[in-house]
Design a protein around this motif. Structure first.
Motif, PDB file in Angstrom:
ATOM      1  N   SER A  35       7.047  -1.108   3.601  1.00  0.00           N
ATOM      2  CA  SER A  35       6.673  -2.267   4.419  1.00  0.00           C
ATOM      3  C   SER A  35       5.520  -1.937   5.375  1.00  0.00           C
ATOM      4  N   LEU A  36       5.398  -0.680   5.787  1.00  0.00           N
ATOM      5  CA  LEU A  36       4.261  -0.284   6.629  1.00  0.00           C
ATOM      6  C   LEU A  36       3.021   0.057   5.800  1.00  0.00           C
ATOM      7  N   HIS A  37       3.225   0.560   4.594  1.00  0.00           N
ATOM      8  CA  HIS A  37       2.104   1.038   3.771  1.00  0.00           C
ATOM      9  C   HIS A  37       1.513  -0.068   2.893  1.00  0.00           C
ATOM     10  N   LYS A  43      -5.138  -5.959   0.747  1.00  0.00           N
ATOM     11  CA  LYS A  43      -6.014  -6.315   1.869  1.00  0.00           C
ATOM     12  C   LYS A  43      -5.921  -7.809   2.144  1.00  0.00           C
ATOM     13  N   ASP A  44      -4.733  -8.233   2.565  1.00  0.00           N
ATOM     14  CA  ASP A  44      -4.521  -9.646   2.852  1.00  0.00           C
ATOM     15  C   ASP A  44      -4.496  -9.905   4.362  1.00  0.00           C
ATOM     16  N   TRP A  48      -9.063  -4.729  11.337  1.00  0.00           N
ATOM     17  CA  TRP A  48      -9.450  -3.344  11.061  1.00  0.00           C
ATOM     18  C   TRP A  48      -8.205  -2.471  11.074  1.00  0.00           C
ATOM     19  N   TRP A  49      -7.247  -2.794  11.938  1.00  0.00           N
ATOM     20  CA  TRP A  49      -5.991  -2.050  12.062  1.00  0.00           C
ATOM     21  C   TRP A  49      -5.047  -2.464  10.935  1.00  0.00           C
ATOM     22  N   ARG A 103     -14.159   2.628   6.418  1.00  0.00           N
ATOM     23  CA  ARG A 103     -13.793   1.900   7.634  1.00  0.00           C
ATOM     24  C   ARG A 103     -14.939   1.963   8.642  1.00  0.00           C
ATOM     25  N   PHE A 104     -15.738   2.984   8.552  1.00  0.00           N
ATOM     26  CA  PHE A 104     -17.019   3.068   9.251  1.00  0.00           C
ATOM     27  C   PHE A 104     -18.058   3.275   8.159  1.00  0.00           C
TER      28      PHE A 104
END
Length: 150
Positions: A35-37, A43-44, A48-49, A103-104
Motif C-alpha cells: 500500500s505504501l509502494h 503514477k496516478d 513529487w512526494w 525526479r531532478f
C-alpha cells in the motif's frame, strides 16, 4: 589499525545495504507494505512526494539511531554503521530517484554500458504494475545480463 576496522565496518555495511534493499523491496514493499509502494509503480498522483518515500525515512531513522548510539552511548561501531547506511542511502537516491526516475532533471545524457544496464534492469521491474511478479534486482548491481553492449 582502528581506522582500518572502521573502514571495513563502513564498507561491509554499505554492501549489506544492497542486500537489505533487495530484501525489503521483494518481501516488504511488494509484500505487506504494498500500500505504501504502489504509487511508485502507478503514477496516478500529481505530487513529487510518494508514499513510497516513507521507506527512505525508515532507513534514515536507523542511520540516525546508529549515530546517536555512537555519540551518547559510546558505541564505537554506531558511527561506521550509520555512515555506511547513510552513504548507501545517498547512492540509492542518486541512482534510483535522480538517475533512473529523473525526479531532478540531471544525468539525462549518461549513456555508457553501466547506465544502460541499470535502466534496462529497472525497466524490467517496472513492467509489472501490480504487487505480484515484480522482479527484484539489486539497485547498484543488477544481474550481469543487463550489461550487454548491444
Amino acid at each position: 589499525m582502528q581506522t582500518l576496522i572502521w573502514i571495513l565496518v563502513f564498507l561491509t555495511t554499505f554492501c549489506l545495504m544492497e542486500f537489505m534493499a533487495w530484501f525489503t523491496h521483494k518481501y516488504v514493499m511488494h509484500g505487506f507494505l504494498w500500500s505504501l509502494h504502489r504509487d511508485h509503480h502507478h503514477k496516478d498522483h500529481g505530487s513529487w512526494w510518494e508514499r513510497n518515500d516513507f521507506f527512505f525515512i525508515f532507513y534514515a531513522l536507523v542511520s540516525i539511531g546508529c549515530f546517536l548510539l555512537w555519540r551518547y552511548e559510546d558505541v564505537w561501531i554506531g558511527l561506521p554503521i550509520g555512515l555506511g547506511i547513510f552513504a548507501y542511502g545517498m547512492t540509492y537516491f542518486m541512482v534510483h530517484d535522480i538517475f533512473i526516475h529523473q525526479r531532478f532533471k540531471i544525468f539525462r545524457d549518461a549513456n555508457n554500458w553501466y547506465s544502460k544496464g541499470l535502466r534496462r534492469a529497472h525497466k524490467i521491474h517496472h513492467k509489472h504494475l501490480e504487487k505480484e511478479e515484480g522482479e527484484c534486482f539489486g539497485m547498484l548491481l543488477p544481474p550481469i545480463k543487463f550489461f550487454k553492449t548491444k
